[in-house]
Design an enzyme around this catalytic site. Structure first.
Site, PDB file in Angstrom:
ATOM      1  N   HIS A  89     -12.682  -1.260   0.039  1.00 50.71           N
ATOM      2  CA  HIS A  89     -11.265  -1.525   0.468  1.00 50.71           C
ATOM      3  C   HIS A  89     -10.666  -2.674  -0.272  1.00 50.71           C
ATOM      4  O   HIS A  89      -9.198  -3.056  -0.189  1.00 50.71           O
ATOM      5  CB  HIS A  89     -10.604  -0.695   1.334  1.00 50.71           C
ATOM      6  N   ASP A 115      -8.247  -0.153  -3.839  1.00 49.83           N
ATOM      7  CA  ASP A 115      -7.496   0.716  -3.279  1.00 49.83           C
ATOM      8  C   ASP A 115      -7.625   1.786  -3.955  1.00 49.83           C
ATOM      9  O   ASP A 115      -8.533   2.840  -4.221  1.00 49.83           O
ATOM     10  CB  ASP A 115      -5.694   0.223  -3.961  1.00 49.83           C
TER      11      ASP A 115
END
Length: 510
Positions: free
Chosen positions: A481, A485
């Protein structure tokens, strides 16, 4: 007559290195292929063997100096060392063993640890196929070494009798170290002569002052770290630049010693075993491969901000296409048409649209890869390995299937080279072959994405208001992450789903 020792080829796009450590000094006798010094590049360490036997006459490039490819490192005066014989015409085996030498009957020849691969400095002796006193033929396998990733077989450098074994099964040996002594001809009693050398070799590591790599010392000074804060992976615990970088990536502060048992459980962390169960347990030392798998997977969890997103795909179109063309495909290309080529092509297609899934973090930079080196996770009897299909985005279905088949066979036989398992940019793991219905794969650092495939199972689905049975597969994308995204991860998985449910999209680049 003298022989020049020069800087070897350091790798693609690498033009210079730093002389890290000299293992010999002027006046020392050296044998052909004995390690003279270690060079350090930006990424890896390279050991430089002696091109011939003799006496090290002059060191031209001292420790800490920067040298370019083919630069002169030292010179060797020939004829002063112990007889080593003339090099054979036959090339060395691909396993990295030292060049074979012929020697007069009754002479002792050292059996050395071969070059283990780029950046690999040590191995564990896993199996001896011969015992002291056994007769051996030239090139007959004497033992097998195990590194973090691959097994390396060590052949006999000459015919004769195996004398003394200096590194027993389970012991850790350094690249270029001595494994055993071989006596040529039929004089096994001569094999006991090098015994004093064994004692010296055993004493050397403990009495040696370890000199850390120059670039590692510089980086530690810049970051305020001491050698005690960094775990060295070089020879005799020597700290390399990549060790410092790995330490910095793990966090600014080193965990307290009290926390160490929790991070890496050992025998002392176990609860007391009831007396009635003690005799029913079996304790087996973890292989180096299993230790590496454990460390890397835990590092992935500790370093990456890992998250998993799921989707499902209707495999009807792929199964129909495969069923229709599999015989013709195999007849023309000599390989079966499997599911992996479809998934590989679908992922390459999706990675072009969502390039951050194919990227990696390097410090404070994101490195985007304009190519796809696809890692294919393979389960073997000794553990999980991930061979890499290079430039998979430029391959057709047949090339992908052929390459995956080749790597799969080499993986099961333990014959993969280090180069075949390095450089991957994205990974596919197929747990479905073992019956897995759903799982969350763990990232393969430093990659930012891994796709998990699962079993195909008929399930009721609703299409146009009607309940129909379709062969469905759950897909799982684990991603970092920090780079990817949620929108990018979901988009990637949807593109893979679309390509598999309508394979014509791959042909039309849609």
């Amino acid at each position: 007559m003298s022989t020049e020792v020069r800087v070897p080829t350091l790798g693609e796009s690498v033009t210079e290195a730093t002389v890290a450590t000299w293992f010999k000094k002027p006046g020392d006798n050296v044998s052909a292929d004995e390690m003279l010094c270690e060079l350090e590049t930006d990424k890896v360490t390279v050991e430089v063997p002696a091109p011939a036997a003799g006496t090290l006459a002059e060191i031209v490039a001292g420790e800490g100096e920067t040298v370019s490819v083919d630069a002169l490192l030292a010179t060797i005066s020939e004829g002063a060392a112990a007889p080593a014989g003339k090099p054979d015409v036959a090339p060395a085996k691909s396993s990295g063993s030292a060049k074979k030498k012929s020697a007069p009957a009754g002479d002792s020849i050292d059996v050395m640890v071969p070059t283990l691969g780029e950046s690999v400095t040590e191995a564990t002796v896993s199996t001896w196929f011969k015992s002291p006193g056994d007769a051996v033929a030239r090139d007959e396998m004497l033992c097998e070494l195990e590194t973090d990733k691959v097994s390396v077989e060590v052949p006999a450098p000459a015919g004769g009798t195996l004398g003394e074994i200096l590194a027993q099964e389970g012991e850790t040996v350094q690249a270029g170290g001595k494994l055993a002594v071989l006596t040529t001809g039929e004089t096994p009693q001569d094999a006991e002569a090098p015994a004093p050398e064994k004692a010296q070799a055993a004493e050397a590591p403990s009495g040696k002052s370890v000199e850390h790599a120059p670039s590692a010392k510089k980086l530690m000074a810049e970051k305020g770290l001491s050698p005690d804060d960094v775990e060295g992976t070089g020879r005799d615990g020597r700290i390399m630049k990549e060790d410092v970088q790995r330490r910095l990536a793990e966090g600014a502060a080193k965990p307290a010693p009290a926390a160490a048992p929790a991070a890496r459980p050992g025998p002392s962390s176990r609860a007391p075993v009831p007396a009635e169960d003690a005799g029913r347990e079996e304790r087996v030392k973890m292989t180096r491969l299993r230790q590496t798998i454990a460390r890397r997977l835990k590092d992935a969890q500790n370093t990456a901000a890992m998250l998993t997103t799921y989707n499902e795909v209707d495999m009807s179109s792929v199964m129909t296409l495969r069923r229709e063309y599999k015989d013709l495909f195999e007849k023309k290309h000599g390989v079966k048409l499997g599911f992996m080529s479809f998934f590989t092509k679908a992922c390459c297609h999706a990675l072009r649209e969502v390039p951050e899934v194919n990227a990696e973090i390097d410090g404070t930079d994101i490195v985007y890869k304009n190519f796809v080196h696809m890692g294919i996770a393979v389960g073997t009897p000794t553990g999980l390995v991930v061979p890499v299909v290079r430039n998979a985005d430029q391959m057709g279905f047949a090339e992908i299937e052929q390459r995956i088949a080749e790597l799969g066979i080499r993986a099961r036989d333990g014959k993969l080279s280090m180069n075949e398992m390095q450089g991957g940019t994205f990974t596919i793991s197929n747990g479905g072959v073992y019956g897995s219905l759903m799982s969350s794969p763990i990232l393969n650092p430093p990659q930012s994405g891994i796709l998990g495939m699962h079993k195909i199972q008929d399930r009721p689905m609703v299409e146009n208001g009607q309940i129909v049975i379709r062969p469905m597969m759950y897909l799982a994308l684990s991603y970092d992450h920090r780079v990817v995204d949620g929108k990018g991860a979901v988009t990637f998985l949807v593109r893979v789903k679309e390509a598999l449910e309508d394979p014509r999209r791959l042909l039309m680049d849609l």
